[in-house]
Design an enzyme around this catalytic site. Structure first.
Site, short mmCIF file in Angstrom:
data_model
loop_
_atom_site.label_atom_id
_atom_site.label_comp_id
_atom_site.label_asym_id
_atom_site.label_seq_id
_atom_site.Cartn_x
_atom_site.Cartn_y
_atom_site.Cartn_z
N HIS A 147 -3.81 -8.26 1.03
CA HIS A 147 -3.07 -7.24 0.27
C HIS A 147 -1.76 -7.81 -0.27
O HIS A 147 -1.35 -7.48 -1.39
CB HIS A 147 -2.76 -6.03 1.15
CG HIS A 147 -3.81 -4.97 1.15
ND1 HIS A 147 -4.22 -4.32 0.01
CD2 HIS A 147 -4.54 -4.44 2.17
CE1 HIS A 147 -5.15 -3.43 0.32
NE2 HIS A 147 -5.37 -3.50 1.62
N HIS B 119 -7.38 -9.19 6.12
CA HIS B 119 -7.42 -8.09 5.17
C HIS B 119 -6.00 -7.72 4.72
O HIS B 119 -5.73 -7.60 3.52
CB HIS B 119 -8.10 -6.88 5.83
CG HIS B 119 -8.15 -5.65 4.99
ND1 HIS B 119 -9.32 -5.20 4.44
CD2 HIS B 119 -7.19 -4.78 4.61
CE1 HIS B 119 -9.07 -4.09 3.74
NE2 HIS B 119 -7.78 -3.81 3.84
N GLU B 120 -5.09 -7.55 5.67
CA GLU B 120 -3.72 -7.15 5.33
C GLU B 120 -2.96 -8.25 4.62
O GLU B 120 -2.20 -7.99 3.68
CB GLU B 120 -2.98 -6.67 6.58
CG GLU B 120 -3.60 -5.47 7.26
CD GLU B 120 -3.90 -4.28 6.35
OE1 GLU B 120 -3.17 -4.08 5.35
OE2 GLU B 120 -4.86 -3.55 6.64
N GLN C 81 0.82 -1.22 0.00
CA GLN C 81 0.00 0.00 0.00
C GLN C 81 0.85 1.27 0.00
O GLN C 81 0.35 2.34 -0.29
CB GLN C 81 -0.96 0.02 1.19
CG GLN C 81 -2.07 -1.01 1.07
CD GLN C 81 -2.96 -0.97 2.28
OE1 GLN C 81 -2.68 -1.60 3.29
NE2 GLN C 81 -4.05 -0.20 2.18
N CYS D 75 -10.91 0.27 3.65
CA CYS D 75 -9.49 0.15 3.34
C CYS D 75 -8.90 1.53 3.11
O CYS D 75 -9.53 2.38 2.47
CB CYS D 75 -9.32 -0.72 2.09
SG CYS D 75 -7.62 -0.95 1.57
#
Length: 162
Positions: A134, A130-131, A51, A88
Protein backbone atom coordinates in the site's frame (compact mmCIF):
# COMPACT_ATOMS: atom_id res chain seq x y z
CA UNK A 1 -8.68 9.03 18.99
CA UNK A 2 -10.99 8.99 16.02
CA UNK A 3 -12.22 6.52 13.47
CA UNK A 4 -11.20 7.75 10.04
CA UNK A 5 -12.78 7.09 6.67
CA UNK A 6 -11.12 4.29 4.74
CA UNK A 7 -10.45 5.20 1.12
CA UNK A 8 -12.06 2.77 -1.31
CA UNK A 9 -11.26 1.30 -4.71
CA UNK A 10 -11.08 3.98 -7.37
CA UNK A 11 -9.70 6.68 -5.03
CA UNK A 12 -6.56 7.93 -6.81
CA UNK A 13 -4.63 8.33 -3.54
CA UNK A 14 -4.39 4.54 -3.26
CA UNK A 15 -2.08 4.51 -6.29
CA UNK A 16 0.36 7.07 -4.90
CA UNK A 17 3.69 6.37 -3.21
CA UNK A 18 3.86 7.42 0.43
CA UNK A 19 6.58 9.66 1.85
CA UNK A 20 8.90 8.69 4.71
CA UNK A 21 7.95 9.73 8.21
CA UNK A 22 10.49 12.20 9.55
CA UNK A 23 8.70 13.73 12.53
CA UNK A 24 7.49 11.53 15.36
CA UNK A 25 5.46 14.33 16.92
CA UNK A 26 2.09 14.35 18.69
CA UNK A 27 0.24 14.75 15.39
CA UNK A 28 1.88 11.63 13.97
CA UNK A 29 1.22 9.62 17.14
CA UNK A 30 -2.45 10.64 16.92
CA UNK A 31 -2.50 9.33 13.34
CA UNK A 32 -1.15 5.96 14.54
CA UNK A 33 -3.77 5.80 17.30
CA UNK A 34 -6.53 6.70 14.84
CA UNK A 35 -5.30 4.06 12.39
CA UNK A 36 -5.40 1.42 15.12
CA UNK A 37 -8.94 2.36 16.11
CA UNK A 38 -10.05 2.50 12.47
CA UNK A 39 -8.57 -0.94 11.71
CA UNK A 40 -10.24 -2.55 14.73
CA UNK A 41 -13.56 -0.79 14.02
CA UNK A 42 -13.49 -2.14 10.43
CA UNK A 43 -12.58 -5.64 11.69
CA UNK A 44 -9.36 -5.64 9.67
CA UNK A 45 -5.93 -7.08 10.40
CA UNK A 46 -3.93 -4.26 8.82
CA UNK A 47 -4.19 -0.67 7.67
CA UNK A 48 -1.79 1.69 5.92
CA UNK A 49 -1.83 5.46 6.43
CA UNK A 50 -2.62 5.99 2.74
CA UNK A 51 -5.88 4.09 3.27
CA UNK A 52 -7.03 6.92 5.54
CA UNK A 53 -5.79 9.57 3.13
CA UNK A 54 -2.34 10.27 4.61
CA UNK A 55 0.70 9.71 2.38
CA UNK A 56 3.06 8.66 5.16
CA UNK A 57 4.98 5.38 5.33
CA UNK A 58 3.19 3.95 8.36
CA UNK A 59 1.10 0.81 8.89
CA UNK A 60 -0.64 -0.92 11.75
CA UNK A 61 -1.14 -4.68 11.85
CA UNK A 62 -2.81 -7.09 14.24
CA UNK A 63 -3.36 -10.68 13.10
CA UNK A 64 -4.43 -11.75 16.58
CA UNK A 65 -1.08 -11.60 18.38
CA UNK A 66 -1.15 -7.92 19.34
CA UNK A 67 -0.64 -4.61 17.60
CA UNK A 68 2.42 -3.97 15.44
CA UNK A 69 3.21 -0.46 14.22
CA UNK A 70 5.69 -0.24 11.35
CA UNK A 71 7.01 3.18 10.35
CA UNK A 72 9.19 3.52 7.24
CA UNK A 73 9.18 -0.28 6.82
CA UNK A 74 11.30 -2.23 4.38
CA UNK A 75 11.37 -5.96 3.75
CA UNK A 76 14.95 -7.13 4.26
CA UNK A 77 14.45 -10.88 3.91
CA UNK A 78 11.82 -13.23 2.51
CA UNK A 79 11.57 -16.99 2.12
CA UNK A 80 9.18 -19.57 0.83
CA UNK A 81 5.77 -18.98 -0.68
CA UNK A 82 2.14 -19.14 0.30
CA UNK A 83 -0.83 -19.12 -2.01
CA UNK A 84 -3.94 -17.85 -0.23
CA UNK A 85 -7.07 -15.77 -0.59
CA UNK A 86 -6.51 -12.11 0.23
CA UNK A 87 -8.83 -9.16 0.76
CA UNK A 88 -8.51 -5.48 1.64
CA UNK A 89 -10.44 -2.90 3.65
CA UNK A 90 -10.22 -0.60 0.62
CA UNK A 91 -11.87 -3.23 -1.59
CA UNK A 92 -14.74 -4.47 0.58
CA UNK A 93 -16.39 -7.71 -0.49
CA UNK A 94 -13.60 -8.63 -2.92
CA UNK A 95 -10.98 -11.38 -2.67
CA UNK A 96 -8.27 -12.77 -4.86
CA UNK A 97 -5.65 -15.49 -4.67
CA UNK A 98 -2.15 -14.06 -4.25
CA UNK A 99 1.30 -15.53 -4.04
CA UNK A 100 3.23 -14.09 -1.08
CA UNK A 101 6.34 -15.10 0.86
CA UNK A 102 5.82 -17.58 3.71
CA UNK A 103 8.32 -15.66 5.87
CA UNK A 104 9.49 -12.05 5.91
CA UNK A 105 11.80 -9.96 8.04
CA UNK A 106 10.94 -6.27 8.15
CA UNK A 107 13.13 -3.42 9.35
CA UNK A 108 11.17 -0.40 10.49
CA UNK A 109 10.89 2.24 13.16
CA UNK A 110 8.51 1.98 16.07
CA UNK A 111 6.44 4.92 17.37
CA UNK A 112 9.48 6.28 19.25
CA UNK A 113 11.60 6.31 16.08
CA UNK A 114 13.73 3.37 17.21
CA UNK A 115 14.79 1.07 14.35
CA UNK A 116 13.80 -2.54 15.01
CA UNK A 117 13.23 -5.75 13.11
CA UNK A 118 10.07 -7.84 13.06
CA UNK A 119 9.68 -11.35 11.68
CA UNK A 120 6.46 -12.75 10.33
CA UNK A 121 5.27 -16.08 9.02
CA UNK A 122 2.03 -17.15 7.35
CA UNK A 123 -0.74 -14.57 7.91
CA UNK A 124 1.60 -12.03 9.54
CA UNK A 125 4.02 -12.25 6.60
CA UNK A 126 1.10 -11.80 4.20
CA UNK A 127 -0.22 -8.79 6.16
CA UNK A 128 3.21 -7.16 6.29
CA UNK A 129 3.67 -7.53 2.52
CA UNK A 130 0.13 -6.34 1.81
CA UNK A 131 0.43 -3.20 3.95
CA UNK A 132 3.92 -2.32 2.72
CA UNK A 133 2.62 -2.65 -0.85
CA UNK A 134 0.00 0.00 0.00
CA UNK A 135 2.84 2.41 0.83
CA UNK A 136 4.10 2.00 -2.73
CA UNK A 137 0.67 2.48 -4.30
CA UNK A 138 0.19 -1.23 -4.98
CA UNK A 139 -3.08 -3.06 -4.31
CA UNK A 140 -3.24 -6.81 -3.81
CA UNK A 141 -5.14 -7.06 -7.12
CA UNK A 142 -1.81 -6.28 -8.79
CA UNK A 143 -0.32 -9.33 -7.07
CA UNK A 144 -2.86 -11.92 -8.16
CA UNK A 145 -1.39 -15.36 -8.61
CA UNK A 146 -0.45 -16.48 -12.12
CA UNK A 147 -2.76 -18.96 -13.82
CA UNK A 148 -0.66 -22.05 -13.01
CA UNK A 149 -0.49 -21.14 -9.31
CA UNK A 150 -4.23 -20.49 -9.25
CA UNK A 151 -4.89 -23.90 -10.80
CA UNK A 152 -2.69 -25.49 -8.12
CA UNK A 153 -4.61 -23.61 -5.40
CA UNK A 154 -7.96 -24.79 -6.79
CA UNK A 155 -6.76 -28.41 -6.77
CA UNK A 156 -5.55 -28.06 -3.17
CA UNK A 157 -8.76 -26.29 -2.05
CA UNK A 158 -11.71 -27.88 -3.87
CA UNK A 159 -14.07 -26.44 -1.22
CA UNK A 160 -13.43 -22.89 -2.52
CA UNK A 161 -15.88 -21.40 -5.01
CA UNK A 162 -14.59 -20.91 -8.50
Amino acid sequence: MAIRNIRKKGDPILKLKSRPVERFDERFLTLLDDMRETMYHADGCGLAAVQVGVLKRAVVIDVGDGLIELINPEIVEKRGEQLEAEGCLSLPGEQGITLRPQYVKVRAQDRTGTVREWEGENLLARAMCHEIDHLDGILYTQRLAPKEALERFQKEHPEMER
